[in-house]
Design a protein around this motif. Sequence first.
Motif, PDB file in Angstrom:
ATOM      1  N   ASN A  11      16.397  42.731 -60.489  1.00 51.91           N
ATOM      2  CA  ASN A  11      15.530  43.591 -61.287  1.00 51.91           C
ATOM      3  C   ASN A  11      14.567  44.390 -60.403  1.00 51.91           C
ATOM      4  OD1 ASN A  11      16.353  42.893 -64.041  1.00 51.91           O
ATOM      5  ND2 ASN A  11      15.547  40.876 -63.551  1.00 51.91           N
ATOM      6  N   LYS A  12      13.982  43.721 -59.409  1.00 52.45           N
ATOM      7  CA  LYS A  12      13.092  44.418 -58.477  1.00 52.45           C
ATOM      8  C   LYS A  12      13.870  45.481 -57.701  1.00 52.45           C
ATOM      9  CE  LYS A  12       9.560  41.032 -57.185  1.00 52.45           C
ATOM     10  NZ  LYS A  12       8.973  40.322 -56.032  1.00 52.45           N
ATOM     11  N   LEU A  13      15.067  45.113 -57.258  1.00 53.65           N
ATOM     12  CA  LEU A  13      15.900  46.046 -56.489  1.00 53.65           C
ATOM     13  C   LEU A  13      16.174  47.309 -57.303  1.00 53.65           C
ATOM     14  CD1 LEU A  13      17.415  46.373 -53.784  1.00 53.65           C
ATOM     15  CD2 LEU A  13      19.401  45.334 -54.877  1.00 53.65           C
ATOM     16  N   LYS A  14      16.496  47.131 -58.571  1.00 57.71           N
ATOM     17  CA  LYS A  14      16.782  48.268 -59.458  1.00 57.71           C
ATOM     18  C   LYS A  14      15.546  49.151 -59.612  1.00 57.71           C
ATOM     19  CE  LYS A  14      18.407  49.210 -64.163  1.00 57.71           C
ATOM     20  NZ  LYS A  14      18.749  48.612 -65.448  1.00 57.71           N
ATOM     21  N   GLU A  15      14.389  48.537 -59.839  1.00 54.74           N
ATOM     22  CA  GLU A  15      13.136  49.284 -59.979  1.00 54.74           C
ATOM     23  C   GLU A  15      12.846  50.115 -58.736  1.00 54.74           C
ATOM     24  OE1 GLU A  15       9.457  47.320 -60.979  1.00 54.74           O
ATOM     25  OE2 GLU A  15      10.248  46.636 -62.891  1.00 54.74           O
ATOM     26  N   VAL A  16      12.977  49.472 -57.577  1.00 54.83           N
ATOM     27  CA  VAL A  16      12.622  50.135 -56.327  1.00 54.83           C
ATOM     28  C   VAL A  16      13.632  51.223 -55.973  1.00 54.83           C
ATOM     29  CG1 VAL A  16      12.343  49.757 -53.838  1.00 54.83           C
ATOM     30  CG2 VAL A  16      11.218  48.226 -55.473  1.00 54.83           C
ATOM     31  N   GLN A  17      14.926  50.946 -56.173  1.00 56.32           N
ATOM     32  CA  GLN A  17      15.949  51.945 -55.861  1.00 56.32           C
ATOM     33  C   GLN A  17      15.709  53.247 -56.612  1.00 56.32           C
ATOM     34  OE1 GLN A  17      19.525  49.617 -56.633  1.00 56.32           O
ATOM     35  NE2 GLN A  17      20.169  49.888 -54.507  1.00 56.32           N
ATOM     36  N   SER A  18      15.186  53.149 -57.829  1.00 53.38           N
ATOM     37  CA  SER A  18      14.957  54.361 -58.621  1.00 53.38           C
ATOM     38  C   SER A  18      13.825  55.215 -58.055  1.00 53.38           C
ATOM     39  CB  SER A  18      14.680  53.999 -60.082  1.00 53.38           C
ATOM     40  OG  SER A  18      13.405  53.412 -60.220  1.00 53.38           O
ATOM     41  N   LEU A  19      13.032  54.667 -57.139  1.00 50.05           N
ATOM     42  CA  LEU A  19      11.895  55.387 -56.566  1.00 50.05           C
ATOM     43  C   LEU A  19      12.127  55.870 -55.134  1.00 50.05           C
ATOM     44  CD1 LEU A  19       9.119  52.943 -57.836  1.00 50.05           C
ATOM     45  CD2 LEU A  19       9.530  55.260 -58.676  1.00 50.05           C
ATOM     46  N   ILE A  20      13.165  55.338 -54.482  1.00 52.29           N
ATOM     47  CA  ILE A  20      13.419  55.652 -53.071  1.00 52.29           C
ATOM     48  C   ILE A  20      14.261  56.929 -52.959  1.00 52.29           C
ATOM     49  CG2 ILE A  20      14.564  54.811 -50.954  1.00 52.29           C
ATOM     50  CD1 ILE A  20      12.116  53.199 -51.505  1.00 52.29           C
ATOM     51  N   PRO A  21      13.850  57.878 -52.108  1.00 50.69           N
ATOM     52  CA  PRO A  21      14.641  59.103 -51.942  1.00 50.69           C
ATOM     53  C   PRO A  21      16.057  58.810 -51.433  1.00 50.69           C
ATOM     54  CG  PRO A  21      12.525  59.262 -50.782  1.00 50.69           C
ATOM     55  CD  PRO A  21      12.661  57.852 -51.257  1.00 50.69           C
ATOM     56  N   GLU A  22      16.978  59.696 -51.795  1.00 47.31           N
ATOM     57  CA  GLU A  22      18.387  59.480 -51.461  1.00 47.31           C
ATOM     58  C   GLU A  22      18.651  59.404 -49.962  1.00 47.31           C
ATOM     59  OE1 GLU A  22      21.010  62.168 -53.455  1.00 47.31           O
ATOM     60  OE2 GLU A  22      20.201  61.664 -55.430  1.00 47.31           O
ATOM     61  N   HIS A  23      17.817  60.056 -49.137  1.00 48.34           N
ATOM     62  CA  HIS A  23      18.087  60.045 -47.691  1.00 48.34           C
ATOM     63  C   HIS A  23      17.728  58.709 -47.035  1.00 48.34           C
ATOM     64  CE1 HIS A  23      13.771  61.045 -47.453  1.00 48.34           C
ATOM     65  NE2 HIS A  23      13.831  60.590 -46.217  1.00 48.34           N
ATOM     66  N   ILE A  24      17.112  57.818 -47.796  1.00 53.33           N
ATOM     67  CA  ILE A  24      16.823  56.470 -47.280  1.00 53.33           C
ATOM     68  C   ILE A  24      17.840  55.514 -47.876  1.00 53.33           C
ATOM     69  CG2 ILE A  24      15.156  54.574 -47.184  1.00 53.33           C
ATOM     70  CD1 ILE A  24      12.929  56.704 -47.426  1.00 53.33           C
ATOM     71  N   GLN A  25      18.670  54.944 -47.005  1.00 54.19           N
ATOM     72  CA  GLN A  25      19.677  53.993 -47.469  1.00 54.19           C
ATOM     73  C   GLN A  25      19.020  52.626 -47.607  1.00 54.19           C
ATOM     74  OE1 GLN A  25      22.942  53.234 -44.810  1.00 54.19           O
ATOM     75  NE2 GLN A  25      24.054  52.019 -46.311  1.00 54.19           N
ATOM     76  N   LEU A  26      19.036  52.112 -48.830  1.00 53.12           N
ATOM     77  CA  LEU A  26      18.400  50.832 -49.119  1.00 53.12           C
ATOM     78  C   LEU A  26      19.452  49.731 -49.094  1.00 53.12           C
ATOM     79  CD1 LEU A  26      15.487  50.015 -49.798  1.00 53.12           C
ATOM     80  CD2 LEU A  26      16.100  50.117 -52.200  1.00 53.12           C
ATOM     81  N   LEU A  27      19.216  48.722 -48.268  1.00 59.12           N
ATOM     82  CA  LEU A  27      20.109  47.568 -48.197  1.00 59.12           C
ATOM     83  C   LEU A  27      19.409  46.368 -48.822  1.00 59.12           C
ATOM     84  CD1 LEU A  27      21.293  47.893 -44.472  1.00 59.12           C
ATOM     85  CD2 LEU A  27      22.504  48.662 -46.518  1.00 59.12           C
ATOM     86  N   SER A  28      20.189  45.535 -49.491  1.00 61.18           N
ATOM     87  CA  SER A  28      19.641  44.303 -50.066  1.00 61.18           C
ATOM     88  C   SER A  28      19.838  43.164 -49.070  1.00 61.18           C
ATOM     89  CB  SER A  28      20.353  43.973 -51.371  1.00 61.18           C
ATOM     90  OG  SER A  28      21.696  43.605 -51.101  1.00 61.18           O
ATOM     91  N   LEU A  29      19.257  42.014 -49.366  1.00 65.21           N
ATOM     92  CA  LEU A  29      19.471  40.849 -48.506  1.00 65.21           C
ATOM     93  C   LEU A  29      20.948  40.471 -48.476  1.00 65.21           C
ATOM     94  CD1 LEU A  29      16.376  38.604 -49.343  1.00 65.21           C
ATOM     95  CD2 LEU A  29      16.764  40.031 -47.322  1.00 65.21           C
ATOM     96  N   LYS A  30      21.615  40.606 -49.613  1.00 67.86           N
ATOM     97  CA  LYS A  30      23.048  40.314 -49.679  1.00 67.86           C
ATOM     98  C   LYS A  30      23.828  41.218 -48.729  1.00 67.86           C
ATOM     99  CE  LYS A  30      25.774  41.324 -53.295  1.00 67.86           C
ATOM    100  NZ  LYS A  30      26.270  41.345 -54.671  1.00 67.86           N
TER     101      LYS A  30
END
Length: 191
Positions: A11-30
């Motif tokens: 849930n946190k990952l989903k919230e944060v991903q919606s705020l991060i610009p596309e040029h920043i690749q977000l990786l999860s712990l998984k």
Amino acid sequence: MQLVFATNNGNKLKEVQSLIPEHIQLLSLKDIGCFEDVPETQLTIEGNAIQKAEYIKAQYGFDCFADDTGLEVEALDGEPGVYSARYAGEQRDAHDNMDKLLNKLSTKEDRSALFKTVVALHLNGELKTFTGICRGSISTTKSGDQGFGYDPIFKAMGYDKTFAEMSLDEKNAIGHRGKAVRLLVSFLINI
């Protein structure tokens, strides 16, 4: 730019991903093969966020950020605070936590509270923190099925509905995590 968000909370990952610009690749712990519980043994929200970010950097070598969030209720001297996720026990059950909080508040008139999120960024060998606060109150009953954690019982100041009755965009616009992540994003796009 590639950054790890040090969370196992989808849930946190989903919230944060919606705020991060596309040029920043977000990786999860998984994504980085981290399946263990990241330590959260500090006595403050800031301390836990920093501890998690430092752990991922030290153990996995990735630039990363981590957050910790706490709900602080005025009439309960700031409870549950840093213990928000485990308020009703190690099972970390949101409904148990809300039930315990509502029970403790049942005789209190003052229901004011605030949500506080601290994001700790470990980037290029430096550590920075960003804080978001949302003031509001605790409702008398649970309402709504969006969000997670204490969202069904928290109403932001000036709003008649709980976070759990808001869309993700509405919550992110006024919420604690959204505020902290926007500060993080502002820093990242200006470096």
